[in-house]
Scaffold this motif. Structure first.
Motif, PDB file in Angstrom:
ATOM      1  N   PRO A   1      -0.958   3.703   2.193  1.00 27.15           N
ATOM      2  CA  PRO A   1      -0.557   4.014   3.562  1.00 27.15           C
ATOM      3  C   PRO A   1      -1.461   3.310   4.567  1.00 27.15           C
ATOM      4  N   GLY A   2      -0.902   2.897   5.662  1.00 25.14           N
ATOM      5  CA  GLY A   2      -1.694   2.298   6.726  1.00 25.14           C
ATOM      6  C   GLY A   2      -1.651   0.792   6.724  1.00 25.14           C
ATOM      7  N   GLY A   3      -0.952   0.183   5.762  1.00 21.94           N
ATOM      8  CA  GLY A   3      -0.685  -1.227   5.924  1.00 21.94           C
ATOM      9  C   GLY A   3      -1.329  -2.168   4.943  1.00 21.94           C
ATOM     10  N   TYR A   4      -1.895  -1.692   3.879  1.00 17.58           N
ATOM     11  CA  TYR A   4      -2.525  -2.612   2.935  1.00 17.58           C
ATOM     12  C   TYR A   4      -1.810  -2.572   1.590  1.00 17.58           C
ATOM     13  N   VAL A   5      -1.556  -3.755   1.039  1.00 17.41           N
ATOM     14  CA  VAL A   5      -0.964  -3.862  -0.294  1.00 17.41           C
ATOM     15  C   VAL A   5      -1.998  -4.517  -1.203  1.00 17.41           C
ATOM     16  N   HIS A   6      -2.487  -3.773  -2.161  1.00 17.93           N
ATOM     17  CA  HIS A   6      -3.451  -4.324  -3.122  1.00 17.93           C
ATOM     18  C   HIS A   6      -2.749  -4.576  -4.448  1.00 17.93           C
ATOM     19  N   ARG A   7      -3.276  -5.507  -5.199  1.00 17.66           N
ATOM     20  CA  ARG A   7      -2.770  -5.701  -6.554  1.00 17.66           C
ATOM     21  C   ARG A   7      -3.045  -4.428  -7.349  1.00 17.66           C
ATOM     22  N   PHE A   8      -2.078  -4.052  -8.151  1.00 17.43           N
ATOM     23  CA  PHE A   8      -2.188  -2.782  -8.888  1.00 17.43           C
ATOM     24  C   PHE A   8      -2.329  -3.072 -10.365  1.00 17.43           C
ATOM     25  N   GLY A   9      -3.532  -2.947 -10.915  1.00 20.61           N
ATOM     26  CA  GLY A   9      -3.753  -3.083 -12.375  1.00 20.61           C
ATOM     27  C   GLY A   9      -3.456  -4.480 -12.880  1.00 20.61           C
TER      28      GLY A   9
ATOM     29  N   VAL B   1       7.490  -3.080  -6.548  1.00 21.38           N
ATOM     30  CA  VAL B   1       7.738  -4.060  -7.608  1.00 21.38           C
ATOM     31  C   VAL B   1       8.540  -5.227  -7.038  1.00 21.38           C
ATOM     32  N   SER B   2       8.032  -6.457  -7.246  1.00 22.31           N
ATOM     33  CA  SER B   2       8.707  -7.653  -6.726  1.00 22.31           C
ATOM     34  C   SER B   2       9.858  -8.047  -7.639  1.00 22.31           C
ATOM     35  N   GLU B   3      10.639  -9.016  -7.196  1.00 25.23           N
ATOM     36  CA  GLU B   3      11.779  -9.482  -7.992  1.00 25.23           C
ATOM     37  C   GLU B   3      11.340 -10.067  -9.325  1.00 25.23           C
ATOM     38  N   THR B   4      10.100 -10.594  -9.352  1.00 28.55           N
ATOM     39  CA  THR B   4       9.589 -11.172 -10.602  1.00 28.55           C
ATOM     40  C   THR B   4       8.927 -10.115 -11.477  1.00 28.55           C
ATOM     41  N   GLY B   5       8.973  -8.853 -11.046  1.00 25.69           N
ATOM     42  CA  GLY B   5       8.442  -7.780 -11.870  1.00 25.69           C
ATOM     43  C   GLY B   5       6.971  -7.479 -11.615  1.00 25.69           C
ATOM     44  N   GLU B   6       6.377  -8.161 -10.648  1.00 22.25           N
ATOM     45  CA  GLU B   6       4.974  -7.921 -10.308  1.00 22.25           C
ATOM     46  C   GLU B   6       4.853  -6.575  -9.576  1.00 22.25           C
ATOM     47  N   SER B   7       3.886  -5.770  -9.968  1.00 25.16           N
ATOM     48  CA  SER B   7       3.726  -4.431  -9.395  1.00 25.16           C
ATOM     49  C   SER B   7       2.425  -4.345  -8.600  1.00 25.16           C
ATOM     50  N   LYS B   8       2.518  -3.900  -7.363  1.00 21.65           N
ATOM     51  CA  LYS B   8       1.324  -3.712  -6.521  1.00 21.65           C
ATOM     52  C   LYS B   8       1.276  -2.272  -6.064  1.00 21.65           C
ATOM     53  N   GLU B   9       0.054  -1.826  -5.733  1.00 19.03           N
ATOM     54  CA  GLU B   9      -0.038  -0.493  -5.143  1.00 19.03           C
ATOM     55  C   GLU B   9       0.205  -0.597  -3.636  1.00 19.03           C
ATOM     56  N   LEU B  10       0.983   0.318  -3.137  1.00 19.61           N
ATOM     57  CA  LEU B  10       1.266   0.368  -1.696  1.00 19.61           C
ATOM     58  C   LEU B  10       0.466   1.521  -1.101  1.00 19.61           C
TER      59      LEU B  10
END
Lengths: 313, 313
Positions: A305-313, A294-303
């Motif tokens: 394993p292995g190095g990829y961050v996708h937008r979560f929902g 979760v970012s400081e602005t409240g945005e939530s991404k799925e983390l």
């Protein structure tokens, strides 16, 4: 088990190998004999390090290659809540090495072994036409009655990491200090529910805990401790930039400890922590089996394993 | 300690690895957790086997390479008067191997591990551009309170060898059975003073006992048990010829047991021995720190480790 007479190396290793009350029989027989405690788990870790894969010996030199081969195993012991009993070092030395290079390699092992009271009690030496191979196995035991495993995280646990993360490729992957002292102090101060050492990178290693514990996690982006070594990466503008965060999340070989414990235990630990290595709460264990950040602005991404961050929902 | 996901090999190893009441925590954490007994010595042996040095994998295939890597370590445990607890297997696989080859290698390890109740409790897998490397570490414990060491031979001891010697290069160096059952039966029937397994060859390995025990030996040439595999050597006319004897004395990798015990203990052992593996008295421990071999005609030569027989005096 044979230490063969390459470069008369074995006799020199034997003389420098050290000893302890737990090593009943060290280098020089078919196997080593160790004393064990029935009220502790005997721990065994092993890793094989290859020239060109885990280090480039022409660049780092034999000393750091040897040191790393032991250090990664000591880091594994630390992550189990363990301490050392003895180490076992097998090496395949390139045929064109001279005695000095082999000695330097063993100096890297032996100095770290002496520092952490982990005498070299056996091993195997060979020379061959291939590149350098070092396999270290360490035998230790749990500090308490049982080991701190990956599969113990509880919903509601605080997720904590030691030190700072990312950029180990600029030297720390060779020169890191295994966190045996941190682990011992943690166990003195608090009850830990799960632990792992960061070898594959935070996003992967946290996943190992989550999968083993059938749980998920929510991480707070602003709390991830980014190591200043990350600034050496060409893609990093400053340490609070998204590329810097990505390195902290996904770079491997930090060899810091990642662990979980109840909020009450964390409060006790935090208040009593005296060692110079920082402990940082980075998130919380949740029941949903996914990992979000979760970012400081409240945005939530799925983390992932292995190095990829996708937008979560 | 990480079993990385080459070929999804790790999951297959984990499923096939077996277990035991002594393996508290097997593959899948930072280290394995084992149960130990305080009234036994914990034994640790390790050997690194290299393609092109200890086997040629293109000739023998991955199965026998894997099997040998475990077998040499089990032979070391046997030579200490030990039994198995768990094994740890690190492999560097050539990048061009397919999944079947890796599986075959592990089948060689796992079948022997199952036979001798030595579950694979951890390890490390990597692929690289080099040739196959296998490091196995085994953890075991003494059958009795203490280990049978090299440094225990007493003047007057009978020197005994199991099986027959020489010519292992024709296949036995890959396919030998570690003498764990022989060791267990020996300890049941008699008190042994010293023991070693024959990996470097009788003349070298006996020397290891003599040097460690500050003693010498007199061997009777006619009693040395020559293995029928020796007949495959081009220089051997028949098995009672001097070249045949030289192979029995100096060829390596017999992986038989060489031990010493008092004449009274030998008499008890000899009378009660029921296993199908022969025990042969080949000589006597003496105080003079040299090794002599005496022919049927009474001629005495010095036997030097490493394969040379010089006239003695």
């Amino acid at each position: 088990m044979t230490f063969r007479p390459e470069f008369a190396l074995i006799e020199r290793i034997r003389k420098a190998a050290g000893g302890s009350s737990r090593v009943l029989l060290g280098i020089g027989d078919d196997a080593a004999g160790l004393g064990s405690r029935e009220d502790r788990e005997t721990l065994v870790a092993t890793d094989m390090l290859l020239d060109g894969v885990h280090f480039v010996v022409e660049e780092c030199g034999p000393y750091w290659a040897g040191r790393k081969a032991l250090a990664v195993n000591l880091s594994d012991l630390a992550a189990m809540g363990g301490r050392c009993i003895a180490s076992f070092v097998s090496i395949a030395i390139p045929r064109n090495w001279n005695a000095h290079e082999a000695d330097e390699l063993m100096r890297g092992v032996l100095e770290l072994a002496a520092k952490w009271d982990c005498p070299v009690a056996g091993g195997d030496t060979n020379s061959w036409d291939g590149r350098l191979v070092i396999n270290v196995a360490v035998v230790g035991e749990t500090i308490e009655a049982t080991s701190i495993r990956r599969a113990g995280a509880q919903v509601g646990d605080v997720i904590v990491v030691s030190g700072a993360l990312g950029g180990s490729i600029y030297g720390r992957h060779l020169k890191f200090e295994p966190r045996l002292d941190v682990a011992a102090e943690l166990l003195k101060l608090a009850k830990l529910n799960s632990m792992i050492d960061l070898s594959d990178g935070l996003s992967s290693d946290l996943w190992h805990i989550l999968r083993a514990s059938h749980a998920g996690a929510v991480l707070e982006q602003k709390r991830i401790p980014v190591h200043e070594d990350v600034r050496h990466h060409a893609d990093v503008v400053n340490l609070s930039s998204p590329p810097a965060l990505a390195h902290a999340l996904h770079d491997g070989e930090d060899f810091e400890l990642l662990f979980t414990l109840s909020p009450a235990q964390w409060e006790t630990l935090r208040q009593n922590w005296k060692l110079p290595i920082a402990l940082t709460k980075i998130g919380t264990i949740v029941s949903e089996e996914a990992c979000r950040i979760v970012s400081e602005t409240g945005e939530s991404k799925e983390l992932v394993p292995g190095g990829y961050v996708h937008r979560f929902g």
